[in-house]
Design an enzyme around this catalytic site. Structure first.
Site, PDB file in Angstrom:
ATOM      1  N   PRO A   1       0.849  -1.202   0.000  1.00 42.08           N
ATOM      2  CA  PRO A   1       0.000   0.000   0.000  1.00 42.08           C
ATOM      3  C   PRO A   1       0.878   1.243   0.000  1.00 42.08           C
ATOM      4  CG  PRO A   1       0.012  -1.043   2.170  1.00 42.08           C
ATOM      5  CD  PRO A   1       0.772  -1.949   1.258  1.00 42.08           C
TER       6      PRO A   1
ATOM      7  N   GLN B   1      -6.320  -1.581   3.172  1.00 39.42           N
ATOM      8  CA  GLN B   1      -5.536  -1.226   4.351  1.00 39.42           C
ATOM      9  C   GLN B   1      -6.216  -0.112   5.126  1.00 39.42           C
ATOM     10  OE1 GLN B   1      -1.696   1.039   4.693  1.00 39.42           O
ATOM     11  NE2 GLN B   1      -0.905  -0.947   5.357  1.00 39.42           N
TER      12      GLN B   1
ATOM     13  N   CYS C   1       3.084   3.233   9.264  1.00 39.79           N
ATOM     14  CA  CYS C   1       3.246   4.553   8.669  1.00 39.79           C
ATOM     15  C   CYS C   1       3.767   5.544   9.706  1.00 39.79           C
ATOM     16  CB  CYS C   1       1.918   5.046   8.112  1.00 39.79           C
ATOM     17  SG  CYS C   1       2.043   6.652   7.295  1.00 39.79           S
TER      18      CYS C   1
ATOM     19  N   LYS D   1       0.370  -4.951   9.098  1.00 36.53           N
ATOM     20  CA  LYS D   1       1.639  -4.520   8.504  1.00 36.53           C
ATOM     21  C   LYS D   1       2.348  -3.629   9.532  1.00 36.53           C
ATOM     22  CE  LYS D   1       3.760  -2.573   4.351  1.00 36.53           C
ATOM     23  NZ  LYS D   1       4.623  -1.534   4.894  1.00 36.53           N
TER      24      LYS D   1
ATOM     25  N   ASN E   1       8.967  -6.777   3.726  1.00 38.24           N
ATOM     26  CA  ASN E   1       8.831  -5.560   2.933  1.00 38.24           C
ATOM     27  C   ASN E   1      10.028  -4.659   3.237  1.00 38.24           C
ATOM     28  OD1 ASN E   1       7.053  -2.543   3.392  1.00 38.24           O
ATOM     29  ND2 ASN E   1       7.490  -3.404   1.383  1.00 38.24           N
TER      30      ASN E   1
ATOM     31  N   GLY F   1       7.345  -2.549  -2.983  1.00 38.11           N
ATOM     32  CA  GLY F   1       6.738  -1.229  -2.995  1.00 38.11           C
ATOM     33  C   GLY F   1       7.089  -0.426  -4.222  1.00 38.11           C
ATOM     34  N   ARG F   2       8.027   0.505  -4.069  1.00 38.90           N
ATOM     35  CA  ARG F   2       8.315   1.474  -5.127  1.00 38.90           C
ATOM     36  C   ARG F   2       8.759   0.840  -6.437  1.00 38.90           C
ATOM     37  NH1 ARG F   2      12.226   4.935  -1.536  1.00 38.90           N
ATOM     38  NH2 ARG F   2      12.167   3.008  -0.348  1.00 38.90           N
TER      39      ARG F   2
END
Length: 337
Positions: free
Chosen positions: A17, A70, A100, A139, A211, A234-235
């Site tokens: 996400p 999420q 986050c 996560k 991750n 991810g990216r």
């Protein structure tokens, strides 16, 4: 295959996400490249759904499945309500964000700051699991600030496991809530893959996806071969979607055929047409397609044409096709990639 088994299988490889990136248009593109990979929404806050009534944030296309929602939040009852809204909207999994590090998330007392409150996280997960039939996953980071990950991560995971949660995704970096920006938190804290691998030894029945810093399928294959259950990219999946996802079904899941960037473009055309017909704009979709030809001849021309022209009135599928023809026509030169 039931939904829980399907998401567990799909989570062998997943796309993380990512705020402002993994919206429904991005996920639809990623699904054209891989039929098997598990996709995640951007984080949606429970208050936005429950108190704000922002149910439009749950919109997604049937083709996106398997897809997970999420959620961000810290109130167990509110998260349970939000999870129920997500399950009723058709999501295959509900994921709780405990990773986050942004200021906005900290001020709401959720995200990575909850690594310091494992008992509250466990309460949230328990309430969410009681509210829905689909998988509820977590996560998290390996720790925050001055915490010792070697000590706190096993305790954190044990609390989650005690609720009946069977799957987690671990970003193998600390989050520094003081002193680092969200962007810096994605790169500066050192990665600790061995720690995450040790957690699998401590919790053999817990499905653990790793991750952080994973840039290729080669890396993903190595981590899976090392005993982890899943890899979350991810990216790299966003900036090089064809490289990461186009061969994933065959290499990671052992089934299906590879999908080229060109095939993905053609698959997107009916979706683009439908979006424009409903009043949408071309650049809302093509902004996620910029990396399709990354590293290939004509990639620069592709990006330039889409970035300069997709926002103009009347821009449509023909622009995307013309940009792809430029890719096909250009020879490889340094300025083209």
């Amino acid at each position: 295959m039931n939904v829980k088994r399907k998401t567990e299988t799909a989570s062998r490889l997943s796309v993380a996400p990512m705020m402002d990136w993994t919206d429904r248009h991005c996920r639809y593109l990623h699904r054209q490249l891989s039929r098997e990979t598990l996709l995640y929404t951007e984080m949606v806050t429970a208050p936005a759904l429950v108190r704000g009534g922002a149910l439009h944030l749950l919109e997604h296309h049937d083709a996106e499945h398997p897809v997970a929602l999420q959620l961000g939040g810290a109130d167990p009852r509110e998260l349970a309500q939000a999870a129920k809204l997500g399950a009723n909207a058709g999501y295959d999994e509900i994921n709780l964000n405990i990773g986050c590090p942004s200021d906005r998330v900290q001020s709401g007392c959720f995200g990575a700051v909850l690594m310091e409150r494992p008992e509250l996280v466990a309460e949230c997960v328990a309430e969410m699991r009681a509210a829905v039939d689909v998988d509820v996953t977590v996560k998290c980071r390996i720790g925050v600030d001055d915490q010792n990950p070697e000590e706190i991560l096993p305790e954190f995971l044990a609390r989650i496991v005690a609720t009946g949660c069977t799957r987690v995704q671990i970003h193998a970096r600390k989050a520094w809530l003081q002193g680092l920006s969200p962007k810096e938190n994605r790169d500066i804290p050192p990665l600790d893959y061995p720690l995450v691998q040790r957690m699998k030894g401590y919790f053999p029945n817990l499905h653990i996806s790793i991750n952080g810093g994973i840039t290729s399928l080669e890396q993903a294959e190595a981590l899976l071969a090392g005993g982890l259950d899943g890899v979350m990219v991810g990216r790299a999946a966003y900036h090089q979607p064809a490289d990461v996802l186009g061969t994933a079904d065959r290499r990671i899941f052992g089934q299906g055929q590879d999908t080229s960037a060109e095939e993905a473009v053609h698959a997107m055309l009916p979706y683009i047409e439908a979006h424009l017909t409903s009043g949408g704009r071309l650049n809302q979709i093509t902004r996620h397609m910029m990396g399709l030809f990354a590293g290939r001849p004509g990639a620069r021309q592709w990006r330039r044409m889409l970035s300069e022209k997709a926002s103009k009135p009347g821009a449509g599928p023909e622009l995307v096709l013309e940009a792809m023809r430029q890719v096909e026509a250009l020879a490889l030169t340094p300025e083209d990639v």
